[in-house]
Structure formats: structure tokens, C-alpha cells
Design an enzyme around this catalytic site. Structure first.
Site, PDB file in Angstrom:
ATOM      1  N   ARG A  32      52.538   8.902  50.398  1.00 30.60           N
ATOM      2  CA  ARG A  32      51.253   8.812  50.083  1.00 30.60           C
ATOM      3  C   ARG A  32      50.620  10.257  49.551  1.00 30.60           C
ATOM      4  O   ARG A  32      50.877  11.121  49.815  1.00 30.60           O
ATOM      5  CB  ARG A  32      50.544   8.592  51.522  1.00 30.60           C
ATOM      6  CG  ARG A  32      51.049   7.070  51.996  1.00 30.60           C
ATOM      7  CD  ARG A  32      50.311   6.396  53.100  1.00 30.60           C
ATOM      8  NE  ARG A  32      50.655   5.264  53.610  1.00 30.60           N
ATOM      9  CZ  ARG A  32      50.697   3.934  52.802  1.00 30.60           C
ATOM     10  NH1 ARG A  32      50.069   3.863  51.832  1.00 30.60           N
ATOM     11  NH2 ARG A  32      51.483   3.068  53.596  1.00 30.60           N
ATOM     12  N   ASP A  33      49.381   9.939  48.601  1.00 27.93           N
ATOM     13  CA  ASP A  33      48.809  10.837  48.113  1.00 27.93           C
ATOM     14  C   ASP A  33      47.764  11.327  49.214  1.00 27.93           C
ATOM     15  O   ASP A  33      47.384  10.780  50.139  1.00 27.93           O
ATOM     16  CB  ASP A  33      47.959  10.439  47.132  1.00 27.93           C
ATOM     17  CG  ASP A  33      47.154  11.546  46.048  1.00 27.93           C
ATOM     18  OD1 ASP A  33      47.839  11.500  44.878  1.00 27.93           O
ATOM     19  OD2 ASP A  33      46.487  11.893  46.545  1.00 27.93           O
ATOM     20  N   ILE A  34      47.767  12.835  49.259  1.00 30.11           N
ATOM     21  CA  ILE A  34      46.904  13.376  50.332  1.00 30.11           C
ATOM     22  C   ILE A  34      45.373  13.444  50.059  1.00 30.11           C
ATOM     23  O   ILE A  34      44.726  13.476  50.907  1.00 30.11           O
ATOM     24  CB  ILE A  34      47.233  14.840  50.284  1.00 30.11           C
ATOM     25  CG1 ILE A  34      46.918  15.685  51.611  1.00 30.11           C
ATOM     26  CG2 ILE A  34      46.650  15.785  48.989  1.00 30.11           C
ATOM     27  CD1 ILE A  34      47.663  17.079  51.812  1.00 30.11           C
TER      28      ILE A  34
ATOM     29  N   ASN B 141      49.876  10.808  34.364  1.00 31.05           N
ATOM     30  CA  ASN B 141      49.170  12.098  33.718  1.00 31.05           C
ATOM     31  C   ASN B 141      50.079  12.966  32.869  1.00 31.05           C
ATOM     32  O   ASN B 141      50.825  13.434  33.622  1.00 31.05           O
ATOM     33  CB  ASN B 141      48.081  12.509  34.593  1.00 31.05           C
ATOM     34  CG  ASN B 141      47.051  11.607  35.194  1.00 31.05           C
ATOM     35  OD1 ASN B 141      46.523  10.604  34.524  1.00 31.05           O
ATOM     36  ND2 ASN B 141      46.558  11.677  36.596  1.00 31.05           N
TER      37      ASN B 141
ATOM     38  N   GLU C  52      47.272  17.597  37.381  1.00 28.80           N
ATOM     39  CA  GLU C  52      47.373  18.716  38.232  1.00 28.80           C
ATOM     40  C   GLU C  52      48.644  19.332  38.812  1.00 28.80           C
ATOM     41  O   GLU C  52      48.863  20.556  39.060  1.00 28.80           O
ATOM     42  CB  GLU C  52      46.529  18.431  39.385  1.00 28.80           C
ATOM     43  CG  GLU C  52      45.047  17.902  39.090  1.00 28.80           C
ATOM     44  CD  GLU C  52      44.301  17.409  40.283  1.00 28.80           C
ATOM     45  OE1 GLU C  52      44.868  17.506  41.343  1.00 28.80           O
ATOM     46  OE2 GLU C  52      43.038  17.109  40.197  1.00 28.80           O
ATOM     47  N   VAL C  53      49.690  18.421  39.034  1.00 32.30           N
ATOM     48  CA  VAL C  53      50.915  18.926  39.638  1.00 32.30           C
ATOM     49  C   VAL C  53      52.026  18.831  38.589  1.00 32.30           C
ATOM     50  O   VAL C  53      52.134  17.609  38.234  1.00 32.30           O
ATOM     51  CB  VAL C  53      51.212  18.271  41.155  1.00 32.30           C
ATOM     52  CG1 VAL C  53      52.514  18.510  41.438  1.00 32.30           C
ATOM     53  CG2 VAL C  53      49.974  18.464  41.879  1.00 32.30           C
TER      54      VAL C  53
ATOM     55  N   HIS D 101      55.059  12.377  38.194  1.00 31.96           N
ATOM     56  CA  HIS D 101      54.932  11.520  39.374  1.00 31.96           C
ATOM     57  C   HIS D 101      54.050  10.073  38.813  1.00 31.96           C
ATOM     58  O   HIS D 101      52.962  10.573  38.086  1.00 31.96           O
ATOM     59  CB  HIS D 101      53.829  12.093  40.481  1.00 31.96           C
ATOM     60  CG  HIS D 101      52.731  12.915  40.101  1.00 31.96           C
ATOM     61  ND1 HIS D 101      52.875  14.202  39.658  1.00 31.96           N
ATOM     62  CD2 HIS D 101      51.418  12.451  40.023  1.00 31.96           C
ATOM     63  CE1 HIS D 101      51.729  14.655  39.269  1.00 31.96           C
ATOM     64  NE2 HIS D 101      50.694  13.798  39.296  1.00 31.96           N
TER      65      HIS D 101
ATOM     66  N   HIS E 156      51.564   7.488  39.910  1.00 30.08           N
ATOM     67  CA  HIS E 156      50.640   6.921  40.872  1.00 30.08           C
ATOM     68  C   HIS E 156      50.579   5.353  40.791  1.00 30.08           C
ATOM     69  O   HIS E 156      50.730   4.778  40.212  1.00 30.08           O
ATOM     70  CB  HIS E 156      49.002   7.306  40.429  1.00 30.08           C
ATOM     71  CG  HIS E 156      48.749   8.769  40.588  1.00 30.08           C
ATOM     72  ND1 HIS E 156      48.276   9.462  41.265  1.00 30.08           N
ATOM     73  CD2 HIS E 156      49.102   9.641  39.358  1.00 30.08           C
ATOM     74  CE1 HIS E 156      47.833  10.922  40.941  1.00 30.08           C
ATOM     75  NE2 HIS E 156      48.663  10.996  39.785  1.00 30.08           N
TER      76      HIS E 156
HETATM   77  P1  AMP Z   1      47.949  14.735  39.010  1.00 27.55           P
HETATM   78  O1  AMP Z   1      46.624  15.049  38.588  1.00 27.55           O
HETATM   79  O2  AMP Z   1      48.247  13.157  38.287  1.00 27.55           O
HETATM   80  O3  AMP Z   1      48.775  15.806  38.873  1.00 27.55           O
HETATM   81  O4  AMP Z   1      47.990  14.260  40.690  1.00 27.55           O
HETATM   82  C1  AMP Z   1      48.434  14.865  41.800  1.00 27.55           C
HETATM   83  C2  AMP Z   1      48.025  14.369  42.747  1.00 27.55           C
HETATM   84  O5  AMP Z   1      48.939  14.840  43.709  1.00 27.55           O
HETATM   85  C3  AMP Z   1      46.794  14.203  43.381  1.00 27.55           C
HETATM   86  O6  AMP Z   1      46.245  12.915  43.502  1.00 27.55           O
HETATM   87  C4  AMP Z   1      46.775  15.051  44.478  1.00 27.55           C
HETATM   88  O7  AMP Z   1      45.880  14.382  45.484  1.00 27.55           O
HETATM   89  C5  AMP Z   1      48.311  14.750  44.960  1.00 27.55           C
HETATM   90  N1  AMP Z   1      48.701  15.802  46.118  1.00 27.55           N
HETATM   91  C6  AMP Z   1      48.572  16.909  45.854  1.00 27.55           C
HETATM   92  N2  AMP Z   1      49.077  17.819  46.809  1.00 27.55           N
HETATM   93  C7  AMP Z   1      49.635  16.830  47.426  1.00 27.55           C
HETATM   94  C8  AMP Z   1      50.513  16.776  48.713  1.00 27.55           C
HETATM   95  N3  AMP Z   1      50.882  18.086  49.338  1.00 27.55           N
HETATM   96  N4  AMP Z   1      50.986  15.639  49.316  1.00 27.55           N
HETATM   97  C9  AMP Z   1      50.354  14.549  48.837  1.00 27.55           C
HETATM   98  N5  AMP Z   1      49.767  14.250  47.748  1.00 27.55           N
HETATM   99  C10 AMP Z   1      49.468  15.621  46.972  1.00 27.55           C
END
Ligand code: AMP
Length: 115
Positions: free
Chosen positions: A30-32, A88, A96-97, A101, A103
Site C-alpha cells: 500500500r502507498d504510504i 510516472n 519521485e521514487v 512502480h 500505481h
Molecule cells: P511516484 O511519484 O510515481 O514516484 O510515486 C511514488 C509513490 O511512492 C508516492 O505515491 C509515495 O507516496 C509512495 N511512497 C514513498 N515512500 C513509500 C513507502 N516507504 N511506502 C509506501 N509508499 C511510499
């Protein structure tokens, strides 16, 4: 060599996450910071930083993202009403990460695709 992110640590169980599914290729959790009642991230276990880095040998894991998305959408009870799958890429895509991934977002009407 690409730099690992927090998602590699989640795959290895080194930091906590609400993991819903894991096999030898992918992990779903689950997304945090959920943007909808159901917001799940499905990732390949091995590091692929962005879609720009995808290689033919990644196809099996990336295909698995979708079969797991289908299963989890059903398990969440959102399959019939519908949901959105988002991936993304880089800055303009809002990534961001840097561990790709998918979503899986649903549980309410999501509105227009882009705002
Ligand atoms: P993106 O902007 O597509 O890279 O999405 C990154 C997603 O990772 C965001 O929706 C964050 O809320 C989620 N996220 C970041 N760190 C964590 C974590 N430790 N556990 C779960 N989700 C995370």
C-alpha cells in the site's frame, strides 16, 4: 550502476510496508500516502529506475505487474467499478521514487486523467 531506493529495502523486508503480495518477480504494497481508498504500488523486485531503463529481459516481471494488478483490484473489490493504473517517468511525469512502480488507484470516481 543505478542507485537503490527505499523500494529495494521494502522488497527485502528491511523496512516495514503493508505488503499485499510478493513472489519471485514482483512485490505489491500500500502507498504510504494514499490518494484514493485503494492505492497500491506494484513493483519489480529488481531495480529498474525508470521506464527509460526497461530492457527486453524485464518483460516477464513487467508483465507480472499487470496480472497482479488484476488480482489485487479484484481483492480490493474495485474491479467492476474501475480503477486507474499509472506509471510516472522522470521529472515531467512526476516520478519521485526511481524504482519503477505501477500505481493501482481506485475506490472512488477518479475524475479526469490529467489536471
Ligand atoms: P511516484 O511519484 O510515481 O514516484 O510515486 C511514488 C509513490 O511512492 C508516492 O505515491 C509515495 O507516496 C509512495 N511512497 C514513498 N515512500 C513509500 C513507502 N516507504 N511506502 C509506501 N509508499 C511510499
Amino acid at each position: 550502476m543505478a542507485e537503490e531506493t527505499i523500494f529495494s529495502k521494502i522488497v527485502r523486508g528491511e523496512i516495514p510496508a503493508d505488503i499485499l503480495y510478493q513472489d519471485e518477480l514482483v512485490t505489491a504494497f500500500r502507498d504510504i500516502n494514499p490518494r484514493a481508498p485503494s492505492h497500491i504500488l506494484i513493483i519489480p523486485n529488481h531495480l529498474i529506475p525508470t521506464v527509460n531503463d526497461v530492457k527486453p529481459e524485464d518483460e516477464q516481471a513487467l508483465g507480472r505487474l499487470f496480472t497482479v494488478a488484476r488480482q489485487l483490484a479484484a481483492a480490493e473489490g474495485i474491479a467492476d467499478d474501475g480503477y486507474r493504473l499509472i506509471m510516472n517517468c522522470n521529472q515531467h511525469g512526476g516520478q519521485e521514487v526511481y524504482h519503477i512502480h505501477l500505481h493501482l488507484v481506485g475506490g472512488r470516481p477518479l475524475g479526469p486523467m490529467l489536471s
